[in-house]
Design an enzyme around this catalytic site. Structure first.
Site, PDB file in Angstrom:
ATOM      1  N   TYR A  70      20.807   8.415 -63.500  1.00 25.94           N
ATOM      2  CA  TYR A  70      21.048   8.241 -62.279  1.00 25.94           C
ATOM      3  C   TYR A  70      19.783   7.522 -61.369  1.00 25.94           C
ATOM      4  O   TYR A  70      19.665   6.658 -60.618  1.00 25.94           O
ATOM      5  CB  TYR A  70      21.313   9.529 -61.581  1.00 25.94           C
ATOM      6  N   LYS A  74      19.132   3.698 -59.652  1.00 21.80           N
ATOM      7  CA  LYS A  74      18.795   3.405 -58.312  1.00 21.80           C
ATOM      8  C   LYS A  74      17.312   2.748 -58.367  1.00 21.80           C
ATOM      9  O   LYS A  74      17.250   1.920 -57.538  1.00 21.80           O
ATOM     10  CB  LYS A  74      18.483   4.911 -57.767  1.00 21.80           C
TER      11      LYS A  74
END
Length: 223
Positions: A70, A74
């Site tokens: 994750y 990003k």
């Protein structure tokens, strides 16, 4: 208890498609509109998770060391945003947000703990809840978004938005149980991979340039 992180560990390709490819699609749309002089600004919402595990409050110049897919997706999306700013002159402003909570939130640690506490259900703490985080009330973060959407100094830049006041996850659970007069018990659970032991914000850049700092304390926000 971060659903986004856990989901990325179980489904890294899907999360990459949403966070990275999704951002690239938005950037391409912005490029087309910008060529037609129909685009004002893109504010990209990133995460403190891009820093990985740090023993001190992190500032925008610290090295990015994502601990999980994750966070990596990003961080990569941030780089795409900056590349479009440099290559195509797309007005982009990047925010690195630290944990946000508030009314009507359905996921993330505080919302989940409150739901459990109101039902007097046991609250499970991964790794004993010793991880240290900071939490910011949604009103303060909305103000940050408005600043990033309006202030010219935000364009082509990245800013941390957080309080710099850390608490352990266990302390958060204890406060929620106390404020809600709950009969919930705290239960220790195994830690999960990819979780940073500590993440805390150095917000001096946003404070200096925008005079921004959180107004709502964790105690007030939880109540």
């Amino acid at each position: 208890v971060d659903g986004y992180v856990r989901n990325s560990i179980e489904n890294p390709l899907r999360v990459n498609g949403i966070n990275l490819n999704g951002t690239l699609n938005v950037l391409e749309a912005a490029r087309i509109l910008n060529d037609k002089n129909q685009f004002e600004r893109l504010v990209f919402s990133s995460t403190c998770s891009v820093y990985g595990n740090k023993n001190k409050p992190v500032n925008e110049g610290d090295e990015l060391k994502p601990n999980n897919p994750y966070a990596a997706s990003k961080a990569a999306a941030e780089l795409y945003c900056y590349s479009y700013y440099k290559t195509y002159n797309i007005p982009v402003a990047i925010m690195r947000l630290f944990n946000t909570y508030g009314p009507k939130q359905s996921k993330d640690v505080i919302a989940l703990f409150i739901t459990k506490a109101l039902k007097n259900e046991d609250i499970k703490l991964e790794g004993g809840g010793l991880q240290k985080r900071e939490f910011n009330f949604v009103n303060d973060i909305v103000e940050a978004f408005l600043i990033m959407g309006k202030n010219e100094k935000a364009i082509g830049n990245v800013f941390n938005f957080g309080s710099g006041k850390e608490l352990s996850i266990k302390e958060i659970a204890q406060k929620i149980i106390r404020y809600s007069n709950s009969k919930s018990k705290i239960i220790n659970a195994p830690d999960r991979p990819g979780q940073a032991a500590k993440l805390c914000c150095d917000n001096s850049k946003a404070k200096k340039l925008f005079n921004w700092e959180p107004k709502v304390s964790i105690e007030e926000g939880l109540k």
